[in-house]
Design a protein around this motif. Structure first.
Motif, PDB file in Angstrom:
ATOM      1  N   ARG A 250      -6.473   3.115  -1.278  1.00 23.94           N
ATOM      2  CA  ARG A 250      -5.287   2.382  -0.810  1.00 23.94           C
ATOM      3  C   ARG A 250      -4.480   1.817  -1.991  1.00 23.94           C
ATOM      4  O   ARG A 250      -4.125   0.630  -2.035  1.00 23.94           O
TER       5      ARG A 250
ATOM      6  N   PRO B 161      -2.175  -4.489   5.104  1.00 19.61           N
ATOM      7  CA  PRO B 161      -2.440  -3.700   6.317  1.00 19.61           C
ATOM      8  C   PRO B 161      -3.220  -4.523   7.345  1.00 19.61           C
ATOM      9  O   PRO B 161      -4.176  -5.226   6.999  1.00 19.61           O
TER      10      PRO B 161
ATOM     11  N   HIS C 173      -8.134  -0.601  -4.608  1.00 14.37           N
ATOM     12  CA  HIS C 173      -7.930   0.216  -5.808  1.00 14.37           C
ATOM     13  C   HIS C 173      -7.713  -0.646  -7.046  1.00 14.37           C
ATOM     14  O   HIS C 173      -8.277  -0.365  -8.112  1.00 14.37           O
TER      15      HIS C 173
ATOM     16  N   THR D 194      -1.695   0.650  -4.435  1.00 17.98           N
ATOM     17  CA  THR D 194      -0.434  -0.042  -4.136  1.00 17.98           C
ATOM     18  C   THR D 194       0.658   0.387  -5.110  1.00 17.98           C
ATOM     19  O   THR D 194       0.402   1.013  -6.142  1.00 17.98           O
TER      20      THR D 194
ATOM     21  N   MET E 184       0.848  -1.187   0.000  1.00 17.02           N
ATOM     22  CA  MET E 184       0.000   0.000   0.000  1.00 17.02           C
ATOM     23  C   MET E 184       0.889   1.244   0.000  1.00 17.02           C
ATOM     24  O   MET E 184       1.742   1.406   0.864  1.00 17.02           O
ATOM     25  N   ASN E 185       0.661   2.105  -0.971  1.00 19.94           N
ATOM     26  CA  ASN E 185       1.491   3.292  -1.130  1.00 19.94           C
ATOM     27  C   ASN E 185       0.897   4.518  -0.443  1.00 19.94           C
ATOM     28  O   ASN E 185       1.592   5.471  -0.131  1.00 19.94           O
ATOM     29  N   SER E 186      -0.414   4.474  -0.217  1.00 24.14           N
ATOM     30  CA  SER E 186      -1.115   5.589   0.399  1.00 24.14           C
ATOM     31  C   SER E 186      -2.441   5.080   0.951  1.00 24.14           C
ATOM     32  O   SER E 186      -3.031   4.138   0.402  1.00 24.14           O
ATOM     33  N   THR E 187      -2.906   5.698   2.034  1.00 25.91           N
ATOM     34  CA  THR E 187      -4.240   5.351   2.535  1.00 25.91           C
ATOM     35  C   THR E 187      -5.323   6.034   1.711  1.00 25.91           C
ATOM     36  O   THR E 187      -6.500   5.711   1.847  1.00 25.91           O
TER      37      THR E 187
ATOM     38  N   PHE F 211      -6.696  -4.996  -1.457  1.00 25.12           N
ATOM     39  CA  PHE F 211      -6.202  -3.755  -2.056  1.00 25.12           C
ATOM     40  C   PHE F 211      -7.305  -3.256  -2.983  1.00 25.12           C
ATOM     41  O   PHE F 211      -7.352  -3.621  -4.164  1.00 25.12           O
TER      42      PHE F 211
ATOM     43  N   TYR G 245       4.959   1.508   7.065  1.00 25.51           N
ATOM     44  CA  TYR G 245       4.667   0.219   7.690  1.00 25.51           C
ATOM     45  C   TYR G 245       5.621  -0.013   8.854  1.00 25.51           C
ATOM     46  O   TYR G 245       6.794   0.388   8.803  1.00 25.51           O
TER      47      TYR G 245
END
Length: 386
Positions: free
Chosen positions: A133, A376, A265, A135, A126-129, A263, A321
């Motif tokens: 989310r 997550p 997205h 990736t 995951m690159n951002s909430t 994930f 993380y």
């Protein structure tokens, strides 16, 4: 070559206790991130070397000599060696060459990805909430000299710096938020940021940067980094089996012909391909293919799925993380079976190891490529295994 092979459950419990004492799970705190890790576990110390016994111990009765199996000679191939990353046979000239770790944009607009089937290990994180989310991939590539076009390349996050360091890899990316600055400055960290080739693909500029042939030679020649492993190299990352691993023979295993990851997205999914004995990767409702190699589908022999906590850093969705942790749940998946394991990462640039949840022994992987997902913790219960 096997590294940090944990032989019994008591040693595994010592590892967990040591990790708890080290209290290193708060690695997402920005103030702490500028410091070197407070504690690094010496695995050799944990194994001990004490002996027991005494003059009062009863004598051992005579027993027959145990029958020893004849040693089988390890296979060798002229001019080749078994890769320390996949256990596959590769050219001997690569033996001391350090890998690269490439940050690959995983927004749908960035597709198709070029060269990703050349990766030995692919992390999905995951690159951002924000943005469902979304990736990002981090691809570990040992034989980077053969790259013709790889990417597209995007920015990195602090978590990736820790994970790339496990491989002594040079992280290839294009910038990142200011949160990465203290991590990039770590002594173990090596990175190339920006300055790769631009390819006119009809997309906006952020989707046009790729590693192309000759780029890495120029980067290394103009940098302070060696192309070979250095003093921060931790040794072989995974333990590989000398024969095909059947998870049903080493612990409680369940069928796994498909796994869906939470994930939202891109809806990551991996499906077992019986004809190849590997797991094919799908996202955005379609097979992930590589035009650099005849539209071959991205596929993996081993899957490692980790339950990992994280800390959100601001309202923009930036996060880190808690990659330094112990005793957390994970799955090892191969050959149509899944087994529960636990994972431990003792320090920032230490290798993440995976233990059989029942025996406490370090697991052995099958020869081939590996996919690693950091799921997550707040969505761990949404992992679907079929």
């Amino acid at each position: 070559m096997k590294r940090k092979n944990i032989r019994n459950k008591s040693i595994a419990l010592l590892l967990v206790a040591a990790m708890a004492a080290a209290s290193m799970t708060a690695c997402g705190n920005k103030e702490d991130s500028a410091k070197e890790p407070a504690t690094e576990i010496n695995f050799a110390d944990l194994t001990g070397g004490g002996s027991s016994g005494g003059s009062d111990a009863p004598e051992t009765p005579d027993v027959a000599e145990p029958v020893t199996e004849p040693e089988t000679q390890e296979e060798s191939r002229e001019g080749m060696y078994r890769s320390e990353i996949t256990n596959e046979w590769i050219d001997e000239s690569l033996k001391n060459q350090r890998p690269i770790a490439v940050m690959v944009d995983n927004e749908k607009t960035a597709l198709p990805h070029y060269g990703l089937t050349e990766a030995d290990v692919v992390y999905e994180i995951m690159n951002s909430t924000a943005n469902g989310r979304i990736t990002r991939f981090m691809a570990i590539v040992k034989d980077w000299g053969k790259i013709e076009q790889f990417g597209s390349i995007r920015s990195t996050r602090s978590t990736n710096i820790m994970l790339a360091a496990e491989w002594n890899a040079v992280l290839c990316h294009d910038g990142g938020p200011f949160y990465i600055n203290d991590w990039i400055a770590k002594k173990y960290s090596a990175n190339f940021s920006g300055g790769f080739s631009r390819v006119d693909n009809g997309k906006s500029r952020e989707f046009t940067e790729y590693i192309c042939k000759g780029d890495l030679d120029k980067k290394f020649s103009g940098s302070k980094y060696t192309t070979e492993y250095n003093e921060y190299y931790q040794g072989q990352h995974y333990n590989f089996s000398n024969s095909e691993v059947d998870l049903s023979t080493v612990g409680e295993a369940i069928d796994c012909t498909e796994i869906e990851l939470p994930f939202p997205h891109n809806s990551s999914r991996l499906q077992y391909n019986e004809s190849t004995g590997t797991y094919d990767y799908y996202e955005y409702g379609q097979a992930h293919t590589d035009p650099q190699h005849g539209n071959a589908q991205l596929t993996f022999k081993n899957l490692l799925i980790q339950d990992t906590t994280f800390k959100q850093l601001d309202e923009n969705g930036y996060l880190i993380y808690n990659a330094i942790d112990s005793g957390r749940d994970a799955y090892y998946i191969t050959n149509g079976k899944a087994m529960e394991v636990t994972w431990i990462k003792p320090a920032e640039n230490e290798i993440t190891i995976y233990l059989n949840k029942q025996t406490g022994e370090q697991i052995e992987l099958n020869t081939g490529k590996t996919y690693v997902a950091l799921v997550p913790s707040d969505s761990w219960g949404q992992v679907v295994i079929k």
